[in-house]
Design a protein around this motif. Structure first.
Motif, mmCIF file in Angstrom:
data_model
loop_
_atom_site.group_PDB
_atom_site.id
_atom_site.type_symbol
_atom_site.label_atom_id
_atom_site.label_comp_id
_atom_site.label_asym_id
_atom_site.label_seq_id
_atom_site.Cartn_x
_atom_site.Cartn_y
_atom_site.Cartn_z
ATOM 1 N N ALA A 14 -16.809 -49.400 68.985
ATOM 2 C CA ALA A 14 -15.597 -50.089 68.561
ATOM 3 C C ALA A 14 -14.983 -50.829 69.751
ATOM 4 O O ALA A 14 -14.935 -50.299 70.860
ATOM 5 N N ARG A 67 -10.915 -62.538 65.182
ATOM 6 C CA ARG A 67 -11.941 -61.698 65.814
ATOM 7 C C ARG A 67 -13.344 -62.307 65.704
ATOM 8 O O ARG A 67 -14.136 -62.192 66.626
ATOM 9 N N SER A 85 -14.050 -57.636 69.191
ATOM 10 C CA SER A 85 -13.111 -56.572 68.793
ATOM 11 C C SER A 85 -13.590 -55.874 67.527
ATOM 12 O O SER A 85 -12.825 -55.684 66.574
ATOM 13 N N LYS A 87 -14.692 -53.294 64.696
ATOM 14 C CA LYS A 87 -14.098 -52.071 64.181
ATOM 15 C C LYS A 87 -15.142 -51.315 63.347
ATOM 16 O O LYS A 87 -16.053 -51.941 62.797
ATOM 17 N N ASP A 90 -16.204 -52.777 60.102
ATOM 18 C CA ASP A 90 -17.078 -53.948 60.087
ATOM 19 C C ASP A 90 -18.537 -53.566 59.866
ATOM 20 O O ASP A 90 -19.396 -54.440 59.719
ATOM 21 N N SER A 124 -17.161 -45.326 66.211
ATOM 22 C CA SER A 124 -15.773 -45.112 66.648
ATOM 23 C C SER A 124 -15.710 -44.291 67.927
ATOM 24 O O SER A 124 -16.703 -43.757 68.401
#
Length: 124
Positions: A14, A67, A85, A87, A90, A124
């Protein structure tokens, strides 16, 4: 007719970045409006971004604004998606798509040609 092949997917943490490419065969790439879509497991295919045949106009989904950047190089018959960026949400298989009449369209049904997809996984 256009054949599309995506590349550049992978595993990223992330906040990281990836650049997807979509190589097109045929001499008509520059006449097609192009788009990126993505599909996560158990979800419908969703619009990410689109670019006009000339590259002069782009459209982005709200979820990726600021982004992701779509671009194209008609001299190289290649479509790009720069993703910054990133996440975890995504995470999906990303597809490039092309259509002669799909200018700015967010609907997958507007696009005639599709690549096989490339997996993007954001941890993450």
């Amino acid at each position: 007719q256009v054949q599309l092949v995506e590349s550049g997917g992978g595993l990223v943490q992330a906040g990281g970045s990836l650049r997807l490419s979509c190589a097109a065969s045929g001499r008509t790439f520059s006449t097609y409006n192009m788009g990126w879509f993505r599909q996560a497991p158990g979800k419908e295919r969703e619009f990410v971004a689109a670019v006009s045949w000339s590259g002069g106009t782009t459209w982005d989904a709200d979820s990726v604004k600021g982004r992701f950047t779509i671009s194209r190089d008609n001299g190289k018959n290649t479509l790009y998606l720069q993703m910054n960026s990133l996440k975890p949400e995504d995470t999906a298989v990303y597809y490039c798509a092309g259509g002669s009449r799909a200018i700015g369209s967010t609907s997958p049904t507007s696009y005639e040609y599709w690549g096989q997809g490339t997996q993007v996984t954001v941890s993450s």
